[in-house]
Motif scaffolding. Structure first.
Motif, PDB file in Angstrom:
ATOM      1  N   GLY A  22      -3.430  11.825  -3.637  1.00 21.39           N
ATOM      2  CA  GLY A  22      -2.559  11.973  -2.490  1.00 21.39           C
ATOM      3  C   GLY A  22      -2.776  13.293  -1.777  1.00 21.39           C
ATOM      4  N   ARG A  23      -1.779  13.684  -0.979  1.00 24.46           N
ATOM      5  CA  ARG A  23      -1.913  14.914  -0.188  1.00 24.46           C
ATOM      6  C   ARG A  23      -2.029  16.154  -1.057  1.00 24.46           C
ATOM      7  NH1 ARG A  23       2.742  15.589   3.869  1.00 24.46           N
ATOM      8  NH2 ARG A  23       3.914  14.302   2.409  1.00 24.46           N
ATOM      9  N   GLY A  24      -1.514  16.065  -2.300  1.00 18.35           N
ATOM     10  CA  GLY A  24      -1.552  17.236  -3.163  1.00 18.35           C
ATOM     11  C   GLY A  24      -2.870  17.440  -3.870  1.00 18.35           C
ATOM     12  N   GLY A  25      -3.814  16.492  -3.736  1.00 18.03           N
ATOM     13  CA  GLY A  25      -5.069  16.571  -4.458  1.00 18.03           C
ATOM     14  C   GLY A  25      -6.039  17.523  -3.791  1.00 18.03           C
TER      15      GLY A  25
ATOM     16  N   VAL B  68       0.845  -1.193   0.000  1.00 17.64           N
ATOM     17  CA  VAL B  68       0.000   0.000   0.000  1.00 17.64           C
ATOM     18  C   VAL B  68       0.881   1.244   0.000  1.00 17.64           C
ATOM     19  CG1 VAL B  68      -1.938   1.172   1.095  1.00 17.64           C
ATOM     20  CG2 VAL B  68      -1.633  -1.281   1.420  1.00 17.64           C
ATOM     21  N   GLY B  69       0.588   2.157  -0.899  1.00 25.38           N
ATOM     22  CA  GLY B  69       1.254   3.452  -0.886  1.00 25.38           C
ATOM     23  C   GLY B  69       0.541   4.384   0.079  1.00 25.38           C
ATOM     24  N   VAL B  70       1.258   4.895   1.086  1.00 28.67           N
ATOM     25  CA  VAL B  70       0.644   5.760   2.095  1.00 28.67           C
ATOM     26  C   VAL B  70       1.328   7.126   2.086  1.00 28.67           C
ATOM     27  CG1 VAL B  70      -0.031   3.824   3.551  1.00 28.67           C
ATOM     28  CG2 VAL B  70       2.169   4.932   3.947  1.00 28.67           C
ATOM     29  N   ASP B  71       0.539   8.178   2.392  1.00 30.25           N
ATOM     30  CA  ASP B  71       1.114   9.515   2.510  1.00 30.25           C
ATOM     31  C   ASP B  71       0.377  10.361   3.539  1.00 30.25           C
ATOM     32  OD1 ASP B  71      -1.271  10.129   1.286  1.00 30.25           O
ATOM     33  OD2 ASP B  71      -0.394  10.957  -0.536  1.00 30.25           O
ATOM     34  N   GLY B  72      -0.509   9.731   4.313  1.00 29.40           N
ATOM     35  CA  GLY B  72      -1.233  10.454   5.351  1.00 29.40           C
ATOM     36  C   GLY B  72      -2.527  11.077   4.898  1.00 29.40           C
ATOM     37  N   SER B  73      -2.810  11.057   3.609  1.00 29.89           N
ATOM     38  CA  SER B  73      -4.054  11.636   3.103  1.00 29.89           C
ATOM     39  C   SER B  73      -5.226  10.720   3.399  1.00 29.89           C
ATOM     40  CB  SER B  73      -3.957  11.874   1.594  1.00 29.89           C
ATOM     41  OG  SER B  73      -3.851  10.639   0.902  1.00 29.89           O
ATOM     42  N   GLU B  74      -6.447  11.260   3.344  1.00 32.07           N
ATOM     43  CA  GLU B  74      -7.631  10.440   3.586  1.00 32.07           C
ATOM     44  C   GLU B  74      -7.763   9.314   2.563  1.00 32.07           C
ATOM     45  OE1 GLU B  74     -11.145  12.709   4.086  1.00 32.07           O
ATOM     46  OE2 GLU B  74     -10.474  13.655   5.951  1.00 32.07           O
TER      47      GLU B  74
ATOM     48  N   ALA C 272      -0.235   4.544  10.132  1.00 36.72           N
ATOM     49  CA  ALA C 272      -0.902   3.640   9.194  1.00 36.72           C
ATOM     50  C   ALA C 272      -0.778   2.193   9.646  1.00 36.72           C
ATOM     51  CB  ALA C 272      -0.312   3.821   7.789  1.00 36.72           C
ATOM     52  N   ALA C 273       0.391   1.827  10.174  1.00 43.75           N
ATOM     53  CA  ALA C 273       0.599   0.461  10.647  1.00 43.75           C
ATOM     54  C   ALA C 273      -0.302   0.147  11.837  1.00 43.75           C
ATOM     55  CB  ALA C 273       2.064   0.247  11.013  1.00 43.75           C
TER      56      ALA C 273
ATOM     57  N   HIS D 297     -15.754   9.121  -0.888  1.00 44.55           N
ATOM     58  CA  HIS D 297     -15.133  10.435  -0.727  1.00 44.55           C
ATOM     59  C   HIS D 297     -15.079  10.878   0.733  1.00 44.55           C
ATOM     60  CE1 HIS D 297     -15.054  11.494  -5.078  1.00 44.55           C
ATOM     61  NE2 HIS D 297     -15.907  10.495  -5.079  1.00 44.55           N
ATOM     62  N   ASP D 298     -15.235   9.919   1.643  1.00 43.63           N
ATOM     63  CA  ASP D 298     -15.068  10.235   3.059  1.00 43.63           C
ATOM     64  C   ASP D 298     -13.936   9.377   3.615  1.00 43.63           C
ATOM     65  OD1 ASP D 298     -16.123   7.682   3.384  1.00 43.63           O
ATOM     66  OD2 ASP D 298     -18.153   8.446   3.688  1.00 43.63           O
TER      67      ASP D 298
END
Length: 290
Positions: free
Chosen positions: A111-114, A7-13, A69-70, A142-143
């Motif tokens: 991601g976070r930039g969206g 899984v690619g994670v970046d802290g975004s919802e 995330a873990a 979208h939640d």
């Protein structure tokens, strides 16, 4: 050794939803879960900060993101073996490399930039169009509440050359693991130049194209395994519209993507591109080597 679900994670919802969805999937399949954060933080804070004795603020943020995330994944699927990795590089090449030794890659829609989730993020699109393994992009919510990977049937879009297709095999496996029906769909269209008002030709072009669609569908499903509830459907119209309509009440939409040797650009067809942007449910893009 079992291949992990990455899984690619970046802290975004969207990435948190991807973690939840992947934790459910890993638990059901009994495979390890690997959480990866990739960012070239030297670009923003300088190489000296990243390589010095202390840690840069970006690295501190990355470590906290994967740790959170873990913990989230462990709470959701306590029996799943979880590993994490923070990589100081661009996300796309890092995830593509991870995909070489993964069962599948799971990504959020943005991601976070969206700013909004109406369209797909550039990282998710680039990975889905180049990865060596299936890429599952979490569309349709979208939640911050991940929908269960078990919900709804699996929809499979049948392409032009479906025999021995990796996408077909993947769809059957997913339907069997989830214990849900599989709906295989083949869209067809009657080109405008073939239509005619002549009474002797009324309906003939459409019938021929529909029959061809049925033949392609049957060829794709020739080796269907026992135990999966299978539904076959042909539908007149553009493939992207037919599949997007089918995604409205599906749990997963599966499409194939041809990978050609020696081609290094994005390798994804128009149909897969469209459903990645607009599907109402998660989309699995399964590569097929030409």
């Amino acid at each position: 050794m079992e291949l992990p679900l990455v899984v690619g994670v970046d802290g975004s919802e969207p990435s948190l939803r991807a973690v939840d969805w992947a934790a459910d999937e890993a638990a059901r399949r009994g495979v390890p879960l690997r959480l990866v954060y990739a960012s070239l933080w030297e670009r923003y804070e300088g190489a000296a900060l990243a390589s010095g004795l202390g840690r840069s603020s970006e690295q501190v943020l990355a470590d906290s993101i994967v740790e959170a995330a873990a913990k989230r994944a462990q709470r959701r699927a306590s029996d799943v073996k979880i590993s994490t990795e923070v990589l100081p590089e661009e996300p796309v090449p890092a995830l593509l490399r991870e995909g070489r030794t993964a069962f599948a890659l799971v990504l959020g829609s943005r991601g976070r930039g969206g700013i909004a989730e109406l369209l797909l993020g550039s990282v998710s699109l680039a990975v889905a169009a180049r990865a060596d393994c299936p890429v599952i992009v979490l569309r349709g919510s979208h939640d911050n509440r991940a929908k269960s990977a078990m919900r709804g049937r699996v929809v499979l879009g049948i392409g032009e050359e479906p025999e021995n297709s990796a996408a077909v095999r993947f769809a059957f496996e997913e339907a069997a693991e989830r214990r849900v029906p599989l709906e295989a769909v083949r869209a067809w269209r009657c080109p405008g130049y073939e239509t005619t008002d002549h009474p002797l030709m009324t309906g003939e072009p459409a019938r021929l194209h529909e029959e061809r669609a049925v033949e392609i569908l049957e060829a794709a499903l020739r080796d269907a395994p026992e135990g999966v509830e299978l539904h076959r459907r042909t539908a007149e119209g553009p493939a992207r519209k037919v599949l997007l309509d089918a995604s409205a009440d599906a749990g997963l939409l599966v499409v194939g993507a041809q990978r050609r040797h020696g081609h290094f650009g994005l390798q994804i067809g128009r149909v897969a591109h469209a459903v990645l942007h607009h599907s109402a449910c998660p989309v699995a893009v399964v590569p097929q080597r030409a």
